[in-house]
Design an enzyme around this catalytic site. Structure first.
Site, PDB file in Angstrom:
ATOM      1  N   LEU B  67       0.803  -1.219   0.000  1.00  0.00           N
ATOM      2  CA  LEU B  67       0.000   0.000   0.000  1.00  0.00           C
ATOM      3  C   LEU B  67       0.830   1.261   0.000  1.00  0.00           C
ATOM      4  CD1 LEU B  67      -2.897  -0.931   2.435  1.00  0.00           C
ATOM      5  CD2 LEU B  67      -2.997  -0.638  -0.020  1.00  0.00           C
ATOM      6  N   VAL B  75       3.305  -0.323   4.761  1.00  0.00           N
ATOM      7  CA  VAL B  75       1.978  -0.900   4.966  1.00  0.00           C
ATOM      8  C   VAL B  75       1.620  -1.813   3.811  1.00  0.00           C
ATOM      9  CG1 VAL B  75      -0.414  -0.375   5.500  1.00  0.00           C
ATOM     10  CG2 VAL B  75       1.367   1.282   6.063  1.00  0.00           C
ATOM     11  N   ASP B 183       0.789  12.546  16.452  1.00  0.00           N
ATOM     12  CA  ASP B 183       1.193  12.723  15.054  1.00  0.00           C
ATOM     13  C   ASP B 183      -0.027  12.932  14.166  1.00  0.00           C
ATOM     14  OD1 ASP B 183       3.289  10.830  12.726  1.00  0.00           O
ATOM     15  OD2 ASP B 183       2.944  12.978  12.976  1.00  0.00           O
ATOM     16  N   LYS B 185      -1.882  14.333  11.427  1.00  0.00           N
ATOM     17  CA  LYS B 185      -1.550  15.006  10.169  1.00  0.00           C
ATOM     18  C   LYS B 185      -2.447  14.431   9.085  1.00  0.00           C
ATOM     19  CE  LYS B 185       2.271  11.797   9.491  1.00  0.00           C
ATOM     20  NZ  LYS B 185       3.662  11.604   9.140  1.00  0.00           N
ATOM     21  N   ASN B 188      -2.484  10.798   8.268  1.00  0.00           N
ATOM     22  CA  ASN B 188      -3.049   9.883   9.253  1.00  0.00           C
ATOM     23  C   ASN B 188      -4.546   9.995   9.395  1.00  0.00           C
ATOM     24  OD1 ASN B 188      -0.708   8.647   9.953  1.00  0.00           O
ATOM     25  ND2 ASN B 188      -0.229  10.037  11.643  1.00  0.00           N
TER      26      ASN B 188
END
Lengths: 234, 743
Positions: B67, B75, B183, B185, B188
């Site tokens: 991914l 990922v 984190d 952002k 995410n």
């Protein structure tokens, strides 16, 4: 690569010449522009060649273009385009090639003014599998290469003579580096070599960031510009 | 100088002359890896394991797809074999083999994460280490992340604000459990296909970043993060940056510029964003819940079904956008129906015709002066004249009225006036019957003449002529009024229809361009059909047929263009059938068999079929009752043109001709009146009375339409009336007779 320019000349100017100075018309703007132009002439030349000119004509075009740039500065372009030196330059180049080049060329200005020294032979050699690229993509790709060149040049100057051996570690993958062998060649311990490699990588990243930051007007654009350059190399 | 080489890793072209002899692509890519080697350790893998290695390390998963690479690892999309579900596996970059500390932390963190069960947080299913490689198995989100959306440019404020509340809810939840994301952002924040927002990589930053490097992504890091003082307000700052980026397309600079100065947003949004971006944590929103409340105040969440109270203006705009074509269809329909209505009105209105005669009354003795006009008029209008007229025309019987009533009626119909400045008298008769009106006028003059003929002479300056148009109503005005009414009313009707349609078909989504073509087609079809049906009676012209056919063809084309939609199919098929039918009809009409068309209706009227290539002459002879009729068949009394060119009919119906080349027939028994158009351009005729008193009349006219009488040469054969008479008599079984010259 602007080999003609001695490294002593470059060092002091290097860190203080920035595109943001040019855009802001701050002190040092002129010098900045000049230095930046000298560093990034290759993309301009490549596009000039791509447009169907032969070496000589491309060289003339490039010189004429930079002469115009250094004369006019950033006048005549919208604020948006001044965000980055790269986009500024490519826009100005396109405009130049359409409008002024024909005029200048027709006027047959004798006595070649050489605002930027061009190593066209080198530029010719560098051309790789670029046939399918659009002029924009070609420009960006050459730009990225010029950037990498500049970074490597700086790294080389900082690292000294070991750089030639160590530089391959920058792109090496796990397991590819035989630290033992490398240590032997450099006359150093394995541990020291590992440290050197690690430091070199860190330094490389920093240098790249700095170089990119020099060509953008605002810090916030560095990430994006780097991504754009990465994309240009894909 | 060696030539170009290819990089063994990525396949890019490389060259000694550039990038220090290294592969430019790999070299550049180095910048996007957040990990460098830890001091003194081996260079960590930028963990792109080959498929083989993945299979070895994760036997319980079937690796489906790579991914991408995030800041903390790589990922993969995989199928968890045991449960047969699709998951995402994040393999954390970095070698922590043998690092017991890390292992403990990882486990602790993973357990915390596993506690998180919230619709807006990516669920963690499992975690572990596979041969030194730490991995996390998570919920697979089929969608995009916010970064992908932002790459396409800045978002509409509504969209941006819509994302914030679910994220705040998730943060509230997590903060409640003591977990800070660290984190936040755009990379995410994932959006799945249903539009749900999910926060990914919760807490991983703290896990991974604990090795001493600054965790988080610099642009989104709150100022206090540098010193490591992280709490829930750190997340709020990061969310503020994300919100800013969504609204303006850019991340805030060191000196934050209010979003409203960069894009068109409400000032309230400014306040909110700036507060979230306060450098000091104490000045920010203290909880995500606070932020959420503020967002919801600015933009109340609109649920899927949408309250009608706030939606009326867009709805009416939407209604027009959707149903604009109804107007297009209904206006020509309205116009044509209006015209048709006008025609119908004209048809049903009792018509009045006018016949006019101008006479001059002079004394028989030239020496005498003209009698006064007024006296004359009075004399003319006396009851005696009128009763005479009634008698002459057998009006009491025909009108089934008492003679006195007839007189009264005639008094109304006949108007006698003096033409000022002259000694002329004008006799005007207005009556509902076209031929009767002429008869009355003529009879009136005759009756008067009969009465006073011994005293004065009545000079007829103008004979009453058969009127071609009624004086009232005037067809042109009827049609115009109808058209105007149609045009005026149709927009309102269209509006009504649109409202009805909008109610019946609530929001149907955007109609593709193809559907619009279908609607155009439908409009054209309706126009064509309406035109065909209504105007046909009013205007029998070839061009009309062609026009209708063209419009129908255009309708077919539109229907075909919009074939994808049901409307398009319907329009195309129906238009096609209509077009075919119309063409067949037109061909029939334009065929060599010219026919005389007459007004349709319940009335029966003869239809004469005349072959066009027959000499071009038609003689219709009619006579008194007693002449044999031609056998007629069928309801429509089609009379075949005989070979010898002489058509005999009985006096019932009686044919009359007028200057407009119409053939008229009237059935005296019923009084029904029909008019038919003839294709001839010239006619002539007369009557003839034989010695034995048998009278017959004849009319000759040219059929064929093409040749005008003026173009005919004088040598062209004309029927000889004698011949006609003898044939007639022969057919009637009468003895031939020497014909006297007729009138």
């Amino acid at each position: 690569m602007t080999r003609e320019v001695a490294s002593e000349d470059r060092q002091p100017l290097f860190l203080t010449t920035r595109w943001s100075l040019v855009v802001g018309a701050a002190a040092g703007a002129e010098t900045s522009l000049e230095v930046l132009c000298r560093q990034y002439w290759q993309p301009v030349y490549a596009v000039a060649r791509r447009a169907g000119n032969d070496e000589e004509a491309a060289k003339d075009l490039t010189q004429g273009f930079f002469e115009m740039i250094l004369r006019k500065g950033t006048l005549g372009l919208a604020d948006r385009q001044k965000g980055r030196f790269r986009t500024f330059l490519v826009t100005a180049l396109k405009r130049y090639m359409v409008n002024e080049w024909r005029r200048d060329h027709a006027a047959k200005r004798g006595g070649s003014a050489e605002p930027v020294s061009l190593d066209t032979e080198l530029a010719e050699r560098v051309a790789g599998d670029e046939r399918d690229l659009s002029p924009d993509a070609l420009f960006d790709r050459r730009w990225a290469l010029a950037l990498l060149d500049a970074a490597m040049q700086r790294l080389g100057e900082e690292s000294g003579r070991d750089f030639a051996q160590l530089k391959h570690c920058l792109t090496a993958e796990r397991g590819e580096i035989d630290y033992g062998e490398l240590a032997g060649r450099l006359g150093s311990s394995e541990g020291a070599v590992r440290v050197s490699v690690h430091r070199l990588r860190k330094r490389y990243r920093a240098v790249i960031r700095e170089e990119v930051a020099r060509t953008v007007a605002d810090e916030s654009e560095v990430e994006e510009e780097m991504r754009a350059l990465m994309a240009a190399l894909m | 100088m060696s030539g170009p080489k290819t990089c063994t890793r990525c396949g890019a072209t490389m060259n000694d002359e550039t990038a220090g002899g290294l592969c430019p692509r790999c070299l550049m890519a180095m910048n996007f890896d957040t990990r460098t080697m830890p001091e003194g350790e081996e260079a960590p893998r930028a963990a792109t394991l080959s498929a083989e290695e993945m299979r070895e390390r994760f036997p319980q998963f079937e690796i489906l797809e790579y991914l991408g690479r995030g800041g903390m690892g790589v990922v993969y999309k995989a199928r968890q074999k045991a449960l047969d579900r699709v998951v995402a596996i994040k393999v954390l970059a970095g070698e922590w083999q043998g690092d017991a500390d890390f292992a403990a932390r990882f486990e602790r963190e993973a357990k915390t994460l596993a506690q998180m069960s919230h619709p807006n947080i990516v669920t963690v299913h499992d975690f572990g280490d596979a041969g030194g490689l730490y991995y996390i198995v998570m919920e697979y989100i089929d969608g995009v992340n916010l970064r992908d959306l932002l790459r396409e440019g800045k978002m509409a404020p509504e969209q941006a604000l819509a994302i914030v509340p679910p994220v705040c809810e998730a943060l509230e939840y997590a903060h409640g459990k003591g977990v800070v994301h660290r984190d936040i952002k755009p990379e995410n924040l994932l959006l799945d296909r249903d539009g749900r927002v999910k926060i990914a990589d919760f807490g991983i930053a703290s896990l991974v970043g604990a090795t001493g490097e600054k965790s988080g992504t610099p642009p989104y890091m709150a100022p206090e993060q540098e010193s490591g003082a992280v709490d829930r307000r750190t997340d709020i700052y990061a969310l503020g940056v994300v919100l800013y980026e969504m609204l303006t397309g850019e991340r805030p600079a060191k000196d934050v510029v209010a979003p409203s100065r960069k894009v068109e947003v409400d000032v309230k949004i400014d306040e909110m964003v700036l507060r979230a971006l306060e450098k000091e944590p104490e000045r920010r929103y203290q909880t995500a819940g606070e932020l959420r409340t503020v967002v919801e105040t600015i933009q109340p969440a609109s649920s899927g079904s949408g309250g009608s109270s706030t939606k009326d203006p867009p709805r009416s705009r939407g209604m027009f956008r959707r149903w604009w074509w109804v107007l297009l269809v209904l206006i020509p329909v309205g116009l044509l129906l209006g015209i048709a209505g006008g025609a119908v009105f004209y048809g049903i209105q009792p018509k009045k015709y006018e016949a006019k005669s101008v006479v001059q009354i002079r004394p028989l003795d030239p020496a005498k002066s003209d009698p006064a006009v007024a006296t004359q008029i009075a004399a003319m209008k006396s009851g005696a004249t009128l009763s005479d007229v009634a008698e002459r025309l057998a009006l009491p019987r025909r009108w089934r009225m008492h003679p006195e009533m007839v007189q009264l009626a005639l008094r109304r119909y006949i108007n006698v006036t003096h033409i000022r400045g002259t000694s002329l008298i004008e006799v005007r008769v207005r009556y509902s019957d076209r031929t009767d009106v002429v008869d009355i006028a003529k009879a009136f003059v005759e009756a008067y003449r009969a009465r006073v003929g011994d005293k004065v002479s009545v000079l007829i300056h103008e004979e009453p002529m058969l009127p071609d148009r009624p004086v009232s109503p005037v067809i042109a005005w009827c049609l115009a009024a109808g058209a105007a009414a149609g045009l005026l009313v149709s927009p309102f009707i269209a509006l009504l229809v649109m409202v009805l349609l909008q109610r019946v078909f609530p929001e149907g989504g955007r109609t593709p361009k193809a559907a619009n073509k279908g609607k155009w087609g439908l409009g054209l079809l309706v126009t064509s059909m309406v035109a065909g049906f209504t105007l046909w009676d009013a205007v029998n012209e070839t061009f009309l047929m062609v026009a209708c056919a063209l419009v129908a063809a255009a309708a077919v084309a539109c229907g075909i263009r919009a074939w994808k939609t049901r409307l398009g199919k319907f329009t195309a098929v129906v238009s096609g059938l209509w077009l075919v039918g119309w063409l067949v009809f037109a061909v029939g009409f334009l065929s060599p068999i010219g026919s005389l068309h007459q007004y349709s209706g319940q009335n029966l009227y003869p239809r004469l079929e005349v072959p066009r290539d027959h000499g071009g002459m038609l003689v219709v002879a009619f006579g008194q009752p007693g002449y044999p009729e031609l056998p007629i068949q069928g309801k429509h009394q089609v009379l075949r043109f005989p070979e010898d060119g002489i058509l005999i009919t009985s006096s019932v119906p009686r044919f009359g001709l007028n200057a407009d080349h119409e053939i008229e027939s009237r059935d005296p028994a019923t009084g029904k009146h029909e008019v038919s158009r003839l294709e001839s351009h010239w006619e002539t005729g007369g009557t003839r009375e034989a010695a034995d008193g048998i009278r017959f009349g004849y009319q000759v006219w040219e059929v064929g339409g093409d040749a005008h009488w003026k173009d005919r040469k004088s040598s062209d054969p004309r029927p000889k009336v004698d011949e006609i008479e003898s044939r007639l008599r022969a057919r009637a079984g009468l003895a031939p007779v020497e014909a006297e010259s007729g009138k």
